[in-house]
Design a protein around this motif. Structure first.
Motif, PDB file in Angstrom:
ATOM      1  N   ASN A  74      26.062  -5.536  59.855  1.00 12.00           N
ATOM      2  CA  ASN A  74      25.230  -6.144  60.872  1.00 12.00           C
ATOM      3  C   ASN A  74      25.739  -6.113  62.210  1.00 12.00           C
ATOM      4  N   THR A  75      25.505  -5.179  63.203  1.00 16.07           N
ATOM      5  CA  THR A  75      25.937  -4.914  64.503  1.00 16.07           C
ATOM      6  C   THR A  75      25.045  -5.143  65.559  1.00 16.07           C
ATOM      7  N   VAL A  76      25.401  -5.345  66.776  1.00 16.02           N
ATOM      8  CA  VAL A  76      24.395  -5.309  67.906  1.00 16.02           C
ATOM      9  C   VAL A  76      24.292  -3.688  68.372  1.00 16.02           C
ATOM     10  N   ILE A  77      23.183  -3.320  68.642  1.00 15.69           N
ATOM     11  CA  ILE A  77      22.913  -1.977  69.032  1.00 15.69           C
ATOM     12  C   ILE A  77      23.619  -1.805  70.660  1.00 15.69           C
ATOM     13  N   LYS A  78      24.319  -0.501  70.701  1.00 16.91           N
ATOM     14  CA  LYS A  78      24.750  -0.063  71.812  1.00 16.91           C
ATOM     15  C   LYS A  78      23.811   0.555  72.839  1.00 16.91           C
ATOM     16  N   GLY A  79      24.185   0.456  73.995  1.00 21.27           N
ATOM     17  CA  GLY A  79      23.269   0.996  75.010  1.00 21.27           C
ATOM     18  C   GLY A  79      22.679   2.264  75.006  1.00 21.27           C
ATOM     19  N   SER A  80      23.628   3.219  74.223  1.00 21.42           N
ATOM     20  CA  SER A  80      22.999   4.748  74.234  1.00 21.42           C
ATOM     21  C   SER A  80      22.294   4.620  73.059  1.00 21.42           C
ATOM     22  N   ASP A  81      22.377   3.870  72.100  1.00 20.95           N
ATOM     23  CA  ASP A  81      21.641   3.760  70.796  1.00 20.95           C
ATOM     24  C   ASP A  81      20.305   3.090  71.073  1.00 20.95           C
ATOM     25  N   ARG A  82      20.196   2.114  71.977  1.00 18.77           N
ATOM     26  CA  ARG A  82      18.985   1.650  72.229  1.00 18.77           C
ATOM     27  C   ARG A  82      17.963   2.617  72.905  1.00 18.77           C
ATOM     28  N   ASN A  89      19.825  -6.164  66.837  1.00 17.52           N
ATOM     29  CA  ASN A  89      20.700  -5.833  66.027  1.00 17.52           C
ATOM     30  C   ASN A  89      20.552  -4.722  65.009  1.00 17.52           C
ATOM     31  N   VAL A  90      21.353  -3.934  64.613  1.00 17.80           N
ATOM     32  CA  VAL A  90      21.310  -2.874  63.578  1.00 17.80           C
ATOM     33  C   VAL A  90      21.804  -3.180  62.220  1.00 17.80           C
ATOM     34  N   VAL A  91      21.053  -3.526  61.270  1.00 15.32           N
ATOM     35  CA  VAL A  91      21.485  -3.809  59.931  1.00 15.32           C
ATOM     36  C   VAL A  91      21.463  -2.634  58.915  1.00 15.32           C
ATOM     37  N   LYS A  92      22.489  -2.348  58.270  1.00 19.19           N
ATOM     38  CA  LYS A  92      22.363  -1.150  57.256  1.00 19.19           C
ATOM     39  C   LYS A  92      22.589  -1.774  55.933  1.00 19.19           C
ATOM     40  N   ILE A  93      21.629  -1.467  55.128  1.00 23.49           N
ATOM     41  CA  ILE A  93      21.485  -1.922  54.023  1.00 23.49           C
ATOM     42  C   ILE A  93      21.336  -0.936  52.656  1.00 23.49           C
ATOM     43  N   TYR A  94      21.524  -1.333  51.552  1.00 17.60           N
ATOM     44  CA  TYR A  94      21.479  -0.475  50.411  1.00 17.60           C
ATOM     45  C   TYR A  94      20.168  -1.041  49.612  1.00 17.60           C
ATOM     46  N   ALA A  95      19.323  -0.547  49.210  1.00 15.93           N
ATOM     47  CA  ALA A  95      18.278  -1.103  48.460  1.00 15.93           C
ATOM     48  C   ALA A  95      18.737  -1.023  46.992  1.00 15.93           C
ATOM     49  N   GLU A 124      18.997   3.451  47.815  1.00 21.04           N
ATOM     50  CA  GLU A 124      18.674   4.012  49.250  1.00 21.04           C
ATOM     51  C   GLU A 124      19.184   3.380  50.310  1.00 21.04           C
ATOM     52  N   ALA A 125      19.818   4.182  51.413  1.00 20.50           N
ATOM     53  CA  ALA A 125      20.507   3.815  52.568  1.00 20.50           C
ATOM     54  C   ALA A 125      19.271   3.570  53.552  1.00 20.50           C
ATOM     55  N   VAL A 126      19.228   2.201  53.965  1.00 21.08           N
ATOM     56  CA  VAL A 126      17.917   2.264  55.178  1.00 21.08           C
ATOM     57  C   VAL A 126      18.828   1.421  56.097  1.00 21.08           C
ATOM     58  N   THR A 127      18.321   1.748  57.384  1.00 23.38           N
ATOM     59  CA  THR A 127      18.710   0.816  58.552  1.00 23.38           C
ATOM     60  C   THR A 127      17.550   0.206  59.196  1.00 23.38           C
ATOM     61  N   VAL A 128      17.849  -1.050  59.317  1.00 23.96           N
ATOM     62  CA  VAL A 128      16.996  -1.983  59.783  1.00 23.96           C
ATOM     63  C   VAL A 128      17.337  -2.787  61.184  1.00 23.96           C
ATOM     64  N   ASN A 168      14.098 -11.378  63.489  1.00 25.06           N
ATOM     65  CA  ASN A 168      12.936 -10.580  62.709  1.00 25.06           C
ATOM     66  C   ASN A 168      13.065  -9.182  62.596  1.00 25.06           C
ATOM     67  N   PRO A 169      12.888  -8.675  61.370  1.00 28.92           N
ATOM     68  CA  PRO A 169      12.987  -7.319  61.337  1.00 28.92           C
ATOM     69  C   PRO A 169      11.682  -6.271  61.859  1.00 28.92           C
ATOM     70  N   LEU A 170      11.868  -5.498  62.809  1.00 34.61           N
ATOM     71  CA  LEU A 170      10.713  -4.859  63.575  1.00 34.61           C
ATOM     72  C   LEU A 170      10.674  -3.410  62.934  1.00 34.61           C
ATOM     73  N   PHE A 171      11.567  -2.613  62.702  1.00 34.00           N
ATOM     74  CA  PHE A 171      11.298  -1.291  62.054  1.00 34.00           C
ATOM     75  C   PHE A 171      12.565  -1.082  61.114  1.00 34.00           C
ATOM     76  N   PHE A 172      12.114  -0.303  60.189  1.00 32.29           N
ATOM     77  CA  PHE A 172      13.316   0.226  59.235  1.00 32.29           C
ATOM     78  C   PHE A 172      13.435   1.639  59.177  1.00 32.29           C
ATOM     79  N   GLU A 173      14.292   2.327  59.088  1.00 33.07           N
ATOM     80  CA  GLU A 173      14.495   3.910  59.323  1.00 33.07           C
ATOM     81  C   GLU A 173      14.956   4.466  57.543  1.00 33.07           C
ATOM     82  N   LEU A 174      14.170   5.193  57.272  1.00 33.78           N
ATOM     83  CA  LEU A 174      14.340   5.661  55.955  1.00 33.78           C
ATOM     84  C   LEU A 174      14.365   7.443  55.834  1.00 33.78           C
ATOM     85  N   GLU A 175      15.206   8.027  55.604  1.00 36.16           N
ATOM     86  CA  GLU A 175      15.468   9.443  55.653  1.00 36.16           C
ATOM     87  C   GLU A 175      15.095   9.917  57.027  1.00 36.16           C
TER      88      GLU A 175
END
Length: 590
Positions: A11-19, A49-55, A59-63, A69-76
Motif C-alpha cells: 500500500n503506497t502513495v502513487i508517484k507523480g509520473s504514475d499519476r 494510494n496504490v494497493v496491490k492485492i492478491y484475490a 489473481e494479482a489486482v491493483t486498486v 475509498n477504492p475508485l478503480f481496480f486494474e486486472l490483466e
C-alpha cells in the motif's frame, strides 16, 4: 472475484509520473469523463494510494484508493471502476438491470444470467464480448455490480436471452466494498419511461431447473410479465421455505443422533471428519512425505469446527499411530511408513478414494477463525488496521506553514508536508536560478531548519535535504484506522508486537508476546489459536505499569509459529513485528 477476503501485498502513495499515466489510461478507457472529472478523480495534490492485492484465487489486482475509498481496480491491464465511483457517475458504463433478489446471488459470487435481466423498452445496451459494464436493480439507477459482458448484445438476442450475460467481478457488499467506507448506494430513481415499460422482463436467475421451466411456461402463456415475475418469485420463496424446513429437520435429526453417541464415538467421528477435511483441503502432493505429527498439528487441528476440541486420547484409538493404521488398512486412504527411526510419515494419499472424493468440506472451520468482539456485539472477522505515519507541526516550524493555515499541533501526511514546502519555496521564489536542484535559504527557513552554527555558513539546501530537515523538526505521529471505526491519532511511533524468549525454572524456554492490543487483537483469542496450533499451554499475564495490556506466554521457543500466525492469518505487516529473527534454527545439515 472479491466474494472472499483478499491479501494486501503493498500500500503506497502513487508517484507523480504514475499519476499522469493513470489519468491518461482512464481517459482512454472511459472517454466520456471530462477533463474536470478526471482532475477530480486523480487530483494533483491529494494523496492517492496504490494497493496491490492478491484475490482468493491468486489473481494479482491493483486498486487505486482516494479518500479511503477504492475508485478503480486494474486486472490483466484493464481498468474497472468500483461501485463507489459509479455512484458518482452512474452513466459511466453500459447498464444491465435486474431484480433486487438477484443481488444476493451476485454478492455470493454468481454471474448475472440473461434470464435475470430486465429488458427496457429501448432494448439492451450495445456491448461487445469483454466490454466493461455495470448492473443495477429495478427502481434505482445506482450500480450495484461491475463486470464484463459474456457475449455481445446481438448474441444475447439470438440465444433467446438464455445463458450467462455478465461475468461479475465486483459487487456492493463484497470485500472490495468493505475496503472503503462501507457506505450504501444512493437512491437514484429511474427514468419514467424505464419504470413504466417492462416488456421483455425475465424472472430472477434461479438455480432450480423446475422453477425455470415453470417461469418459461408462464411466459409462453398469455399472462402479463409482471404476474410472471411475481409468480416466479413467490414459487422461489415457497421452495426456499420447504428447503429450510428440510434442512432444519435434518439438522435436528443429526443433533439427536449426536446426542445418542457416547463421548468416545463422537470423538471418533470428529477425528475421521478432521482427517478427511485435512486430506482434501490442506495437504498437497508436493508436501509428501509428511510427518504424522506435523499433519496432526498443522492440518487436522485447523480443520476442527469452532466450539469443539480434537483430543485423540478421548477417542477409541488413543494414539495417532493406531488411528492412521486403521485409515491405512481398513479405508486405504493413506500409506504410512517409518522413514527415520521413531518418526512416521505419510508417504502416499489415495486421492481417488471414494470416501475422500465424496466428502464435502464444511463451511465453518473455526479453530483458527480469528474473531474480535466489538462492544459486545456478534463476532466479526478480524481485519488488520490501516496504519499511517503522520507529522505534527511544531512551534518552531509554524511560520513555515502559516500560509497553508496549518497551526501548531495539526497533523499531516508526508506528501502534504512536501507539497506545502514546495508551494512555499515557489511562492517566495527561492529556487536557485543557476541550479534548480538547490533552494535559497531565507530568514524563515533559516530560523525553522538551520542550527545556530549554520546560520552564517549555509546559504542554500538541496530539495531532499530541505524535506528531510522539515520532517525531522516535526513531531512524529501515527494514525490507526480499524474497519468501521473513527481514526485514532497518537504521538510518537507505534509500538510493534514484541516477541521474545525467556527462561523459566530449570532452563525451560517460554515465548512471550505483547502489544497485541495496539493492533486490535484480543490476547485471549491469539492464545487459543496458538494453543491449538502448537499443542502447548498458554498463560495470560498482566503487564506491570501498562494498563489494559496483557502478556501472552506459551511454552517453548514458538517464535516461528507466532510469526506465521501474525503474518499469514492476521495479516500484520512484518515491519510491525519485532523479534522474528530470534526464532530457533534447525541443526546444520551434514
Amino acid at each position: 472475484m472479491f466474494a472472499k477476503p483478499f491479501r494486501v501485498k503493498s500500500n503506497t502513495v502513487i508517484k507523480g509520473s504514475d499519476r499522469r499515466k493513470l489519468k491518461a489510461d482512464l481517459c482512454a478507457a472511459f472517454p466520456s469523463l471530462s477533463a474536470d472529472e478526471l482532475s477530480e478523480l486523480i487530483p494533483n495534490k491529494e494523496e492517492l494510494n496504490v494497493v496491490k492485492i492478491y484475490a482468493h484465487k491468486g489473481e494479482a489486482v491493483t486498486v487505486y484508493v482516494l479518500h479511503k475509498n477504492p475508485l478503480f481496480f486494474e486486472l490483466e491491464k484493464q481498468l474497472y471502476p468500483t461501485v463507489y465511483l459509479l455512484w458518482r457517475y452512474p452513466s459511466l458504463l453500459p447498464v444491465f438491470r435486474t431484480w433486487s433478489p438477484v443481488l444476493q446471488k451476485l454478492i455470493g459470487g454468481a454471474d448475472l444470467m440473461l434470464p435475470g435481466v430486465v429488458v427496457p423498452s429501448c432494448g439492451l445496451p450495445d456491448v461487445n464480448q469483454g466490454d466493461c459494464c455495470a448492473v443495477t436493480v429495478v427502481k434505482n439507477r445506482a450500480p450495484v455490480a461491475v463486470g464484463k459482458a459474456a457475449m455481445s448484445s446481438s448474441e444475447m438476442h439470438s440465444l433467446g436471452m438464455k445463458g450467462r450475460g455478465v461475468c461479475v467481478l465486483h459487487t456492493y457488499m463484497d470485500y472490495l466494498w468493505t475496503f472503503g467506507d462501507r457506505s450504501g448506494p444512493p437512491s437514484l430513481p429511474e427514468d419514467e419511461s424505464e419504470g413504466q415499460e417492462e416488456n421483455g422482463v425475465k424472472c430472477e436467475v434461479i438455480e432450480k431447473e423446475e422453477l425455470k421451466k415453470c417461469v418459461e411456461e408462464q411466459q409462453s402463456s398469455g399472462e402479463t410479465v409482471t404476474d410472471q415475475a411475481c409468480c416466479g418469485l413467490e414459487e422461489l420463496r415457497i421452495a426456499e421455505q420447504e428447503e429450510n424446513k428440510c434442512e432444519s429437520s435434518n439438522e435436528k435429526e443429526e443433533e439427536n443422533q449426536e446426542d445418542l453417541k457416547t463421548p468416545q464415538e463422537a470423538m471418533d467421528t470428529l477425528l475421521f471428519q478432521c482427517f478427511l477435511h485435512a486430506l482434501k483441503s490442506k495437504v498437497k502432493k508436493s508436501e509428501l512425505p509428511l510427518l504424522t505429527s506435523t499433519f496432526l498439528r498443522n492440518h487436522m487441528f485447523s480443520c476442527c469446527p469452532s466450539g469443539r476440541q480434537l483430543d485423540i486420547k478421548k477417542s477409541s484409538y488413543k494414539k495417532l499411530s493406531k488411528f492412521l493404521q486403521v485409515m491405512q488398512q481398513q479405508h486405504n486412504l493413506v500409506q504410512v511408513k517409518e522413514l527415520t527411526k521413531g518418526a512416521e510419515s505419510i508417504v502416499e494419499v489415495d486421492w481417488k478414494n471414494p470416501e475422500l472424493r465424496s466428502f464435502s468440506v464444511p463451511d465453518e472451520t473455526g479453530v483458527e477463525a480469528t474473531t474480535v468482539q466489538e462492544g459486545g456485539e456478534a463476532e466479526v472477522a478480524y481485519h488488520p488496521p490501516e496504519i499511517t505515519t503522520l507529522y505534527s507541526v511544531s512551534a518552531r516550524l509554524e511560520p513555515l506553514f502559516v500560509d497553508a493555515k496549518k497551526r501548531k499541533g495539526m497533523t499531516m501526511h508526508p506528501a502534504e508536508v512536501r507539497s506545502i514546502v514546495t508551494e512555499y519555496v515557489k511562492k517566495n521564489e527561492l529556487v536557485n536560478e543557476n541550479n534548480k536542484n538547490y533552494v535559497t535559504i531565507n530568514p524563515t527557513l533559516c530560523d525553522c531548519l538551520l542550527e545556530k552554527s549554520e546560520y552564517q555558513e549555509v546559504e542554500s539546501l538541496k530539495w531532499d535535504d530541505l524535506f528531510s530537515r522539515t520532517l525531522g523538526k516535526m513531531q512524529g505521529c501515527y494514525q490507526v484506522i480499524f474497519p468501521g471505526q473513527d481514526p485514532i491519532i497518537k504521538k510518537g511511533h507505534i509500538e510493534p508486537i514484541d516477541i521474545s524468549v525467556a527462561s523459566r525454572g530449570s532452563n525451560k524456554k517460554v515465548t512471550l508476546v505483547k502489544n497485541l492490543e495496539t493492533y486490535g487483537l484480543d490476547p485471549a483469542t491469539v492464545a487459543t489459536a496458538l494453543q491449538h496450533r502448537v499443542q502447548a499451554s498458554t498463560v495470560l499475564q498482566p503487564i506491570p505499569g501498562a494498563k489494559e495490556k496483557v502478556l501472552v506466554q506459551i511454552q517453548g521457543n514458538q517464535i516461528h509459529q507466532v510469526g506465521n500466525l501474525l503474518l499469514d492469518q492476521y495479516q500484520i505487516p512484518r515491519k510491525y513485528i519485532q523479534g522474528l529473527d530470534k526464532a530457533s534454527k534447525g541443526g546444520k545439515k551434514k
